[in-house]
Design an enzyme around this catalytic site. Structure first.
Site, PDB file in Angstrom:
ATOM      1  N   VAL A  51     -12.336   9.326  53.815  1.00 39.61           N
ATOM      2  CA  VAL A  51     -13.393   8.337  54.021  1.00 39.61           C
ATOM      3  C   VAL A  51     -13.149   7.090  53.178  1.00 39.61           C
ATOM      4  CG1 VAL A  51     -15.864   7.861  53.860  1.00 39.61           C
ATOM      5  CG2 VAL A  51     -15.077  10.120  54.596  1.00 39.61           C
ATOM      6  N   ALA A 101     -11.539   3.893  42.357  1.00 40.79           N
ATOM      7  CA  ALA A 101     -11.345   4.981  41.397  1.00 40.79           C
ATOM      8  C   ALA A 101     -10.752   6.190  42.104  1.00 40.79           C
ATOM      9  CB  ALA A 101     -12.672   5.354  40.747  1.00 40.79           C
ATOM     10  N   LYS A 142     -23.969  14.281  50.622  1.00 36.99           N
ATOM     11  CA  LYS A 142     -25.092  15.102  51.095  1.00 36.99           C
ATOM     12  C   LYS A 142     -25.485  16.177  50.091  1.00 36.99           C
ATOM     13  CE  LYS A 142     -21.644  17.603  53.748  1.00 36.99           C
ATOM     14  NZ  LYS A 142     -20.582  16.594  53.573  1.00 36.99           N
ATOM     15  N   VAL A 201     -25.270  12.248  56.532  1.00 33.77           N
ATOM     16  CA  VAL A 201     -25.656  13.144  57.630  1.00 33.77           C
ATOM     17  C   VAL A 201     -25.073  12.633  58.943  1.00 33.77           C
ATOM     18  CG1 VAL A 201     -27.562  14.162  58.937  1.00 33.77           C
ATOM     19  CG2 VAL A 201     -27.792  13.816  56.472  1.00 33.77           C
ATOM     20  N   GLY A 243      -7.269  21.196  62.190  1.00 28.62           N
ATOM     21  CA  GLY A 243      -7.810  20.358  61.126  1.00 28.62           C
ATOM     22  C   GLY A 243      -9.313  20.181  61.155  1.00 28.62           C
ATOM     23  N   GLU A 287     -11.607  23.609  57.010  1.00 23.82           N
ATOM     24  CA  GLU A 287     -10.839  23.656  55.773  1.00 23.82           C
ATOM     25  C   GLU A 287     -10.186  25.018  55.603  1.00 23.82           C
ATOM     26  OE1 GLU A 287     -10.462  21.086  53.859  1.00 23.82           O
ATOM     27  OE2 GLU A 287     -12.016  19.738  54.657  1.00 23.82           O
ATOM     28  N   ASP A 317     -23.279  23.321  54.290  1.00 21.37           N
ATOM     29  CA  ASP A 317     -23.198  21.909  54.670  1.00 21.37           C
ATOM     30  C   ASP A 317     -24.400  21.511  55.524  1.00 21.37           C
ATOM     31  OD1 ASP A 317     -21.341  19.371  55.202  1.00 21.37           O
ATOM     32  OD2 ASP A 317     -22.099  20.030  57.142  1.00 21.37           O
ATOM     33  N   LYS A 375     -27.815  18.862  54.845  1.00 19.59           N
ATOM     34  CA  LYS A 375     -28.206  17.810  55.785  1.00 19.59           C
ATOM     35  C   LYS A 375     -29.628  18.034  56.294  1.00 19.59           C
ATOM     36  CE  LYS A 375     -23.393  17.145  57.147  1.00 19.59           C
ATOM     37  NZ  LYS A 375     -22.345  17.431  58.154  1.00 19.59           N
TER      38      LYS A 375
END
Length: 432
Positions: free
Chosen positions: A18, A47, A109, A136, A191, A194, A205, A209
C-alpha cells in the site's frame, strides 16, 4: 503566494504494497492532486524498517529513513500517512504526529478497532483530522457515506463481505466443490491468502472492520472485542453443497444491526439466498449492504484489498485532510453520542440450518421437533436425506435468539437417537 507555490509536506509510514502505491500516486498524479487539494503535496520522507529492502516503487534514497518517530515529529511535516499496520509502534507514531500538529490518514483497522477512542481524543485535542477510509473494504467508499452522507438518516443494519481472502475460498468451494483446505491452498498460491492465514480465516480481520462499521453506523464506540467472531475453517464441502440445494450460498458476513435500542455486531459464516445481492459477490471482491430508514437499501461493491485500490482510498482522505488544513477547518470527528449497549451474541436473533445424523426409526422426527419446541424454537422446514444408517435430517429454524438455538443444538447432541450433529450454520437474508 500563488496557489502553485503552496505546498504541504507528507510523511509516509510504511512502504509495502500500500505504502509504495501511495508514494507512486503522489508522484505520478502530483499536478492533479495539487489542483484538487489547493496545494502541492510533497513527500517529506518515507519510514521503512530496512533501507536496502526491495520495493515495488523506487523511492529516492534521501527520502528513506528508519527513524519513523523523528519523521512524524519534524516541524515541516503537515500530513502523515500510516500504512504499517499493527498496534505498536503505529499507535505511538499516530499520537506523536497529532500532538505535533499533523493530520493523519491511516489504513490501520486493527488499531482503530482496538483503541480508536484514544486516537480520536488526540485528534480532538490537537484540532487535527484523523481519516481512515482505507481501513475497511479497500477502495470501496463506505466509511465516508456512513460518517457524512447518511448522517441525517438512521442506519438500522450493515451487512457485508469485508474480507477478500475468505470470500475467495468460499466462492471456490461453491463453484468447484472443493473442501476448505484445498480452496485455501489455491488462495495462497494465487496470493490472496498469507502463508499464515489466521487473521483472515478465523475472522479477526473482518471483526475489526465490523467494529469500525458499527461504531460509525450507530454512533457508539464498538471495539473488536465487542464483536462475536467465528471463522470459516469449520465450513465443509457438505455445508456448501447443502446451501446450494437450498438455493443459497455460504459467505463470511460482518453483520451490525440495531435491535431494541442496542447494537449487535457479529462475524460468522452464514447461508444467504442466491437472490440476495451479496450472493453474487465473487472471488476476492468485497461488498457492503446498508439499510436505513429513509434511504432504504444501499450496496457498495468493489475490490476490498490490494496496494493500488487501498492507496486510492488513502489519497482521497489525504486530499480532504489537506483541504481542511488550508482552510483552517476540520472534518467530522468521532460520533459516539448514542453510547448504546452492545448485545451479547446469545441475545442476537438469528435462524439456523442444522444437519443431524439420526437413527432411522419411527418417531425420530417428532422427537427432534420436540427438542426444538422445548427451547422455544419454531421449525421452518425439515427434510430427510438418505435411509437406514445414512439417514440425516436437515432442519431450518425460524428466528429465535442465538442462546435458544445453541441450547437446542446442545440438546440434540445429547439425545440417544442422534449419532451426530453434522452441521450448524446461521441463515441470513430473505425471510429474516
Amino acid at each position: 503566494m500563488s496557489e502553485g507555490d503552496k505546498a504541504l509536506r507528507v510523511a509516509v509510514l510504511g512502504c509495502g504494497s500500500v505504502g509504495s502505491q501511495v508514494v507512486r500516486l503522489l508522484t505520478e498524479q502530483s499536478a492533479d492532486l495539487a489542483a484538487r487539494a489547493g496545494a502541492r503535496l510533497e513527500l517529506a520522507g518515507v519510514a521503512v524498517r530496512r533501507l536496502d529492502a526491495k520495493r515495488e516503487v523506487e523511492v529516492p534514497e534521501h527520502l528513506l529513513t528508519t527513524d519513523a518517530m523523528d519523521l512524524v515529529t519534524r516541524d515541516d511535516v503537515d500530513l502523515v500517512v500510516e500504512v504499517i499496520g499493527g498496534i505498536e509502534p503505529a499507535r505511538g507514531l499516530i499520537l506523536a504526529a497529532l500532538e505535533n500538529g499533523a493530520s493523519v490518514v491511516s489504513a490501520n483497522k486493527a488499531l482503530l478497532a482496538e483503541d480508536g477512542a484514544t486516537l480520536f481524543e488526540a485528534a480532538d485535542k490537537s484540532a487535527r483530522d484523523l481519516y481512515y477510509e482505507a481501513a475497511v473494504a479497500g477502495a470501496i467508499p463506505i466509511l465516508r457515506p456512513l460518517r457524512e452522507s447518511l448522517t441525517g438518516d438512521k442506519v438500522t443494519r450493515v451487512l457485508g463481505i469485508v474480507n477478500g481472502t475468505t470470500n475467495f475460498i468460499l466462492d471456490k468451494m461453491h463453484t468447484s466443490g472443493a473442501g476448505f483446505a484445498e480452496a485455501l491452498e489455491e488462495a495462497q498460491e494465487l496470493g490472496y491468502a498469507e502463508a499464515d492465514p489466521t487473521a483472515d480465516v478465523e475472522g479477526f480481520d473482518a471483526a475489526a472492520k465490523a467494529a469500525i462499521l458499527a461504531s460509525l453506523a450507530f454512533h457508539t464506540r464498538v471495539t473488536a472485542g465487542d464483536v462475536h467472531r467465528e471463522g470459516i475453517a469449520e465450513v465443509s464441502a457438505a455445508d456448501v453443497a447443502s446451501a446450494r440445494e437450498m438455493r443459497s450460498v455460504v459467505k463470511l458476513l460482518a453483520i451490525c444491526e440495531l435491535r431494541d435500542g442496542a447494537v449487535s455486531a457479529r462475524v460468522h459464516p452464514a447461508m444467504i439466498p442466491d437472490t440476495h445481492p451479496l450472493a453474487s459477490v465473487r472471488e476476492a471482491y468485497n461488498a457492503v449492504f446498508v439499510e436505513s430508514e429513509a434511504a432504504g437499501q444501499l450496496m457498495f461493491y468493489g475490490p476490498g484489498a490490494g496496494g493500488a485500490p487501498t492507496a486510492s482510498a488513502v489519497l482521497g482522505d489525504l486530499v480532504t485532510a489537506a483541504r481542511n488544513l488550508l482552510s483552517g477547518s476540520r472534518g467530522a470527528g468521532e460520533s459516539a453520542y448514542a453510547a448504546l449497549d452492545v448485545l451479547p451474541m446469545g441475545e442476537t436473533v438469528t435462524r439456523y440450518h442444522v444437519g443431524i445424523d439420526v437413527q432411522d426409526r419411527a418417531g425420530v422426527l417428532a422427537t427432534v421437533a420436540a427438542a426444538f419446541a422445548e427451547h422455544g424454537v419454531s421449525i421452518q422446514t425439515v427434510r430427510q436425506e438418505g435411509r437406514g444408517d445414512d439417514a440425516q435430517l436437515v432442519v431450518v429454524s425460524h428466528r429465535a435468539t442465538d442462546a435458544q438455538l445453541s441450547a437446542t443444538v446442545e440438546h440434540l447432541r445429547n439425545m440417544d437417537i442422534v449419532r451426530e450433529v453434522t452441521s450448524v450454520m446461521r441463515v441470513e437474508g430473505e425471510n429474516d
